[in-house]
Design an enzyme around this catalytic site. Structure first.
Site, PDB file in Angstrom:
ATOM      1  N   GLU A 299     -33.674   9.602 -15.627  1.00  0.00           N
ATOM      2  CA  GLU A 299     -32.335  10.140 -15.350  1.00  0.00           C
ATOM      3  C   GLU A 299     -31.322   9.720 -16.408  1.00  0.00           C
ATOM      4  O   GLU A 299     -30.343  10.426 -16.640  1.00  0.00           O
ATOM      5  CB  GLU A 299     -31.848   9.688 -13.963  1.00  0.00           C
ATOM      6  CG  GLU A 299     -32.422  10.520 -12.849  1.00  0.00           C
ATOM      7  CD  GLU A 299     -31.748  10.287 -11.494  1.00  0.00           C
ATOM      8  OE1 GLU A 299     -30.784   9.508 -11.419  1.00  0.00           O
ATOM      9  OE2 GLU A 299     -32.216  10.885 -10.514  1.00  0.00           O
ATOM     10  N   HIS A 328     -59.640   2.549 -14.461  1.00  0.00           N
ATOM     11  CA  HIS A 328     -60.690   3.437 -13.962  1.00  0.00           C
ATOM     12  C   HIS A 328     -60.147   4.839 -13.716  1.00  0.00           C
ATOM     13  O   HIS A 328     -60.707   5.591 -12.925  1.00  0.00           O
ATOM     14  CB  HIS A 328     -61.285   2.847 -12.684  1.00  0.00           C
ATOM     15  CG  HIS A 328     -61.795   1.459 -12.893  1.00  0.00           C
ATOM     16  ND1 HIS A 328     -63.078   1.188 -13.296  1.00  0.00           N
ATOM     17  CD2 HIS A 328     -61.156   0.263 -12.832  1.00  0.00           C
ATOM     18  CE1 HIS A 328     -63.229  -0.124 -13.430  1.00  0.00           C
ATOM     19  NE2 HIS A 328     -62.072  -0.709 -13.165  1.00  0.00           N
ATOM     20  N   LYS A 442     -29.323  19.430  -6.304  1.00  0.00           N
ATOM     21  CA  LYS A 442     -28.642  19.123  -5.037  1.00  0.00           C
ATOM     22  C   LYS A 442     -27.797  20.327  -4.615  1.00  0.00           C
ATOM     23  O   LYS A 442     -27.801  20.736  -3.463  1.00  0.00           O
ATOM     24  CB  LYS A 442     -27.720  17.911  -5.204  1.00  0.00           C
ATOM     25  CG  LYS A 442     -28.403  16.557  -5.249  1.00  0.00           C
ATOM     26  CD  LYS A 442     -27.335  15.445  -5.301  1.00  0.00           C
ATOM     27  CE  LYS A 442     -27.930  14.050  -5.323  1.00  0.00           C
ATOM     28  NZ  LYS A 442     -26.947  12.977  -5.370  1.00  0.00           N
TER      29      LYS A 442
HETATM   30  O1  PA5 Z   1     -29.173   7.451  -9.819  1.00  0.00           O
HETATM   31  C1  PA5 Z   1     -28.562   8.321  -9.222  1.00  0.00           C
HETATM   32  O2  PA5 Z   1     -27.360   8.566  -9.435  1.00  0.00           O
HETATM   33  C2  PA5 Z   1     -29.242   9.146  -8.138  1.00  0.00           C
HETATM   34  O3  PA5 Z   1     -30.590   8.919  -8.104  1.00  0.00           O
HETATM   35  C3  PA5 Z   1     -28.631   8.794  -6.783  1.00  0.00           C
HETATM   36  O4  PA5 Z   1     -28.783   7.423  -6.545  1.00  0.00           O
HETATM   37  C4  PA5 Z   1     -29.301   9.582  -5.655  1.00  0.00           C
HETATM   38  O5  PA5 Z   1     -29.190  10.945  -5.913  1.00  0.00           O
HETATM   39  C5  PA5 Z   1     -28.662   9.254  -4.312  1.00  0.00           C
HETATM   40  O6  PA5 Z   1     -27.280   9.467  -4.328  1.00  0.00           O
HETATM   41  P1  PA5 Z   1     -26.335   8.873  -3.221  1.00  0.00           P
HETATM   42  O7  PA5 Z   1     -26.379   7.391  -3.290  1.00  0.00           O
HETATM   43  O8  PA5 Z   1     -24.984   9.409  -3.523  1.00  0.00           O
HETATM   44  O9  PA5 Z   1     -26.851   9.370  -1.886  1.00  0.00           O
END
Ligand code: PA5
Length: 474
Positions: A299, A328, A442
């Site tokens: 990310e 393996h 999302k």
């Molecule tokens: O790293 C990130 O920003 C995402 O993976 C969020 O943590 C994830 O989408 C969850 O978001 P939230 O904490 O707003 O529910």
């Protein structure tokens, strides 16, 4: 508990060792000197002006005290009658906690009898798989269950859907007032739907510090609170992170494992086409750290646009593996497949246990050689053999060694990877702190479920061309 620093060994990336296209010369590494100084200065000034708040997490005593007193008050109110904690969250709001608990508790923590476990069982409701969620309802007694909902935004469909389900499940059995006593929301201090819900319900809350993004929040209440509830020494965890902070301040690439790891990965990727980064712990306890690391890398660095708005399609693909299991499964490919991977081995010097292999079956040579050795020796030998085999095939690899797995060394490792990731963002010239690609997915889902304000997303989905039946095999 050993509080030594972890060691970072990059011998097997250097062209003296790695013969073939993926070896790096010392000169190539040294050529980054000026760039490293430049990025280091940028990071220092960003940090000084509050632009990188995750860096300060090891020092935020107020939040640490707050989460401890919150848990104490829950326990007191429940008269210590707490059997289970359900942590609801996804992505950056769950992976850090999962990794910490896997690394720092008993391997079968939830299955330990109460006589051997003084803290509650911890379950993570991460996914929205109806069978798994219903499966949790089957094994939980709502009277003895605490919910920790973690969502920075309170808008994420998965944790919010699970929260709705758990609320119904609990309220039906224990009533609204008791439910409220048994929920703790970890969320933004002011903004977001979860904050509004928490205020409306009047439930306990923990704050996610301003500006700390999901995947950089493992050392905030997001990861620390579940860890604390599981009995992990979070003070020592943060001490380890603080120690790594000192190490990672070093401008000298050869003394800074985070910067060196970023440079090596970046150079291999951009100059030599090594587009995969494998993290392969030789330890089951560290196996979930690879999953946390996957998100951190993917990310943060997987970006279409550079910070100047040019299309760059940046990012190495992070891969999870675990030794010895993947010897393996994956090692055949890693050794003989394309020159497109760098493999990091996470090593453990001293395991918590030491198991002697019994000398049995003396007449069967295929097994008898094991007798008199330890399982630890076998694990170590297999790891060394894998490293040697990778070197012989000209495949670059790094070894990070933890003197032992404890809160201190794990704190160091988490912090090192976070610094490395932000530093790598500057090498790639991408914003490592945003995630526009996640938001798009999302938003489509919101549209499909009819959420207000997302009608255009629904329209886009509805207008998507029908599936062509010629390309479906039934
Ligand atoms: O790293 C990130 O920003 C995402 O993976 C969020 O943590 C994830 O989408 C969850 O978001 P939230 O904490 O707003 O529910």
């Amino acid at each position: 508990m050993i509080k030594k620093t972890i060691t970072y060994d990059f011998n097997n990336t250097i062209s003296d060792q790695i013969k073939g296209p993926s070896g790096i010369s010392l000169e190539e590494i040294e050529s980054y000197g000026k760039k490293v100084t430049e990025i280091n200065n940028t990071l220092i000034s960003k940090r000084e002006t509050g632009g990188l708040p995750f860096y300060e997490l090891p020092y935020r005593k107020d939040e640490l005290d707050d989460l401890k007193t919150t848990w104490d008050s829950v326990k007191e109110e429940m008269k210590d009658n707490i059997e289970n904690v359900i942590v609801i969250g996804i992505g950056g709001s769950s992976l850090g906690g999962v990794a910490l608990i896997k690394a720092l508790t008993h391997p079968f923590y939830n299955l330990l009898p109460e006589s051997l476990r003084s803290t509650p069982r911890i379950f993570f409701a991460e996914n929205i798989d109806p069978d798994e969620i219903k499966g949790l309802f089957d094994i939980l007694d709502p009277e003895k269950t605490i919910i920790n909902i973690i969502s920075k935004s309170g808008n994420t469909a998965e944790p919010m859907a699970n929260f709705l389900l758990f609320q119904k499940f609990m309220v039906e059995k224990i009533g609204e007032e008791n439910f409220k006593k048994q929920v703790i929301a970890t969320t933004d201090a002011e903004k977001g739907t979860m904050r509004q819900i928490a205020d409306e319900l009047g439930i306990r809350t923990l704050k996610i510090p301003e500006g700390v993004g999901g995947r950089f929040s493992a050392l905030s209440p997001v990861g620390l609170f579940p860890a604390y509830m599981a009995g992990i020494d979070i003070d020592v965890l943060l001490e380890g992170a603080a120690l790594m902070d000192k190490v990672c301040k070093n401008e000298d690439l050869f003394k800074n494992p985070a910067y060196m790891n970023a440079v090596i990965h970046y150079h291999l990727h951009v100059r030599k086409g090594v587009n995969m980064a494998v993290l392969m712990p030789y330890s089951m306890a560290l196996s979930e750290i690879s999953v946390w690391y996957r998100q951190l890398l993917a990310e943060s660095l997987g970006k279409k646009y550079s910070m100047n708005g040019e299309i760059v399609y940046a990012g190495q693909t992070p891969v999870k593996a675990v030794g010895a299991i993947d010897q393996h499964s994956q090692i055949q490919l890693y050794r003989e497949g394309p020159d497109d991977k760098i493999i990091t081995i996470l090593s453990v010097e001293n395991f918590r246990n030491f198991l002697n292999l019994p000398a049995l079956y003396s007449s069967f040579e295929g097994v008898s050689y094991l007798g008199g050795h330890t399982l630890n020796e076998l694990f170590d030998a297999e790891k060394k053999a894998t490293i040697l085999a990778l070197v012989k095939s000209g495949k670059p690899n790094i070894e990070i060694t933890l003197p032992e797995i404890n809160p201190h060394t794990v704190g160091q490792l988490f912090y090192m990877y976070e610094v490395q990731t932000v530093f790598a963002g500057y090498l790639y010239n991408v914003n490592s702190l945003d995630q526009p690609g996640v938001e798009a997915g999302k938003n489509y889902a919101y549209g499909m479920l009819g959420r207000e304000g997302y009608a255009d997303m629904k329209e886009e989905v509805d207008n998507f061309p029908e599936r062509d039946t010629r390309f479906i095999i039934e």
